[in-house]
Every structure is written in C-alpha cells, then in structure tokens.
Design a protein around this motif. Structure first.
Motif, mmCIF file in Angstrom:
data_model
loop_
_atom_site.group_PDB
_atom_site.id
_atom_site.type_symbol
_atom_site.label_atom_id
_atom_site.label_comp_id
_atom_site.label_asym_id
_atom_site.label_seq_id
_atom_site.Cartn_x
_atom_site.Cartn_y
_atom_site.Cartn_z
ATOM 1 N N GLN A 43 0.835 -1.194 0.000
ATOM 2 C CA GLN A 43 0.000 0.000 0.000
ATOM 3 C C GLN A 43 0.869 1.243 0.000
ATOM 4 O OE1 GLN A 43 -2.429 -1.129 3.540
ATOM 5 N NE2 GLN A 43 -4.103 -0.367 2.261
ATOM 6 N N LEU A 44 0.627 2.122 -0.943
ATOM 7 C CA LEU A 44 1.275 3.423 -1.002
ATOM 8 C C LEU A 44 0.159 4.451 -0.839
ATOM 9 C CD1 LEU A 44 3.611 2.747 -4.050
ATOM 10 C CD2 LEU A 44 4.213 2.663 -1.640
ATOM 11 N N VAL A 45 0.011 4.973 0.375
ATOM 12 C CA VAL A 45 -1.105 5.856 0.699
ATOM 13 C C VAL A 45 -1.135 7.031 -0.274
ATOM 14 C CG1 VAL A 45 -2.105 7.342 2.459
ATOM 15 C CG2 VAL A 45 -1.076 5.164 3.107
ATOM 16 N N GLY A 46 -2.303 7.255 -0.854
ATOM 17 C CA GLY A 46 -2.486 8.332 -1.809
ATOM 18 C C GLY A 46 -2.205 7.914 -3.244
ATOM 19 N N PHE A 79 -3.952 -3.746 -9.277
ATOM 20 C CA PHE A 79 -3.607 -2.424 -8.747
ATOM 21 C C PHE A 79 -4.890 -1.634 -8.583
ATOM 22 C CE2 PHE A 79 -2.743 2.099 -9.379
ATOM 23 C CZ PHE A 79 -1.855 2.314 -8.335
ATOM 24 N N LYS A 80 -5.083 -1.083 -7.393
ATOM 25 C CA LYS A 80 -6.240 -0.233 -7.128
ATOM 26 C C LYS A 80 -5.717 1.165 -6.823
ATOM 27 C CE LYS A 80 -10.265 0.386 -4.235
ATOM 28 N NZ LYS A 80 -10.972 -0.022 -3.020
ATOM 29 N N ALA A 81 -6.103 2.127 -7.646
ATOM 30 C CA ALA A 81 -5.629 3.497 -7.482
ATOM 31 C C ALA A 81 -6.175 4.114 -6.201
ATOM 32 C CB ALA A 81 -6.044 4.340 -8.682
ATOM 33 N N GLY A 82 -5.333 4.915 -5.529
ATOM 34 C CA GLY A 82 -5.738 5.620 -4.326
ATOM 35 C C GLY A 82 -6.488 6.900 -4.660
ATOM 36 N N LYS A 83 -7.101 7.495 -3.648
ATOM 37 C CA LYS A 83 -7.922 8.675 -3.847
ATOM 38 C C LYS A 83 -7.129 9.830 -4.438
ATOM 39 C CE LYS A 83 -11.146 11.756 -1.423
ATOM 40 N NZ LYS A 83 -11.193 12.633 -2.521
#
Length: 91
Positions: A43-46, A79-83
């Motif tokens: 997880q890479l926040v953002g 891969f799920k893109a962050g907000k």
C-alpha cells in the motif's frame, strides 16, 4: 510513457543520475513483485495498492468452436488506485 521515459522524467525531477534512478525503479518493481509472490499487499497511501486476487475456476467457451471449456483457477496481480491519484487524473 515507457520505462526509459519514466527513468528520464524521474531523473530530471529529482536531479539524480539516470543510472541511479534505474536502480531504484528496478529495486521497487522487484520488491513489489516479491511481496505479491509472498502473498503480501503493498500500500502506497495516496497512490494505490498492489495485491493478488484469486480467480475461481469457471466455465467458458472456445470462441472458434463454441465448445464449453473449464478455465482453471488462477491468481492475478491487481492495482487499485488511491484517492489522491484518482483526484489528480480527474483534474
């Protein structure tokens, strides 16, 4: 953008040599791949999340013959893109 263009862009933004940026990008992709192989999530926040999803066995059809076939269960990287990334793309 391909890998060479990515290396050049990161090198120019960070003022680091292309050779060093290439080592970092290669290390990053290797670490993410190793984590996914081990069943971990990255997880890479953002930015987003890399994970492995399991697909169940299912029925399909051979498009050439129309014959019913069984598609084996499998695992796939996702891969799920962050907000923050989604918001940046929308702008």
């Amino acid at each position: 953008m391909n890998k060479v263009e990515l290396i050049g862009a990161v090198a120019s933004k960070s003022e680091i040599s292309k050779k060093d940026v290439e080592k970092v990008i290669n290390a990053f992709t290797n670490v993410v791949a190793d984590a996914l192989v081990d069943g971990d999530k990255v997880q890479l926040v953002g930015f987003g999340t890399f994970e492995v999803v399991e697909r169940a066995e299912r029925q399909g059809r051979n498009p050439a013959t129309g014959e019913a076939i069984t598609i084996a269960a499998s695992k796939s990287p996702k891969f799920k893109a962050g907000k923050a990334l989604k918001d940046a793309v929308k702008a």
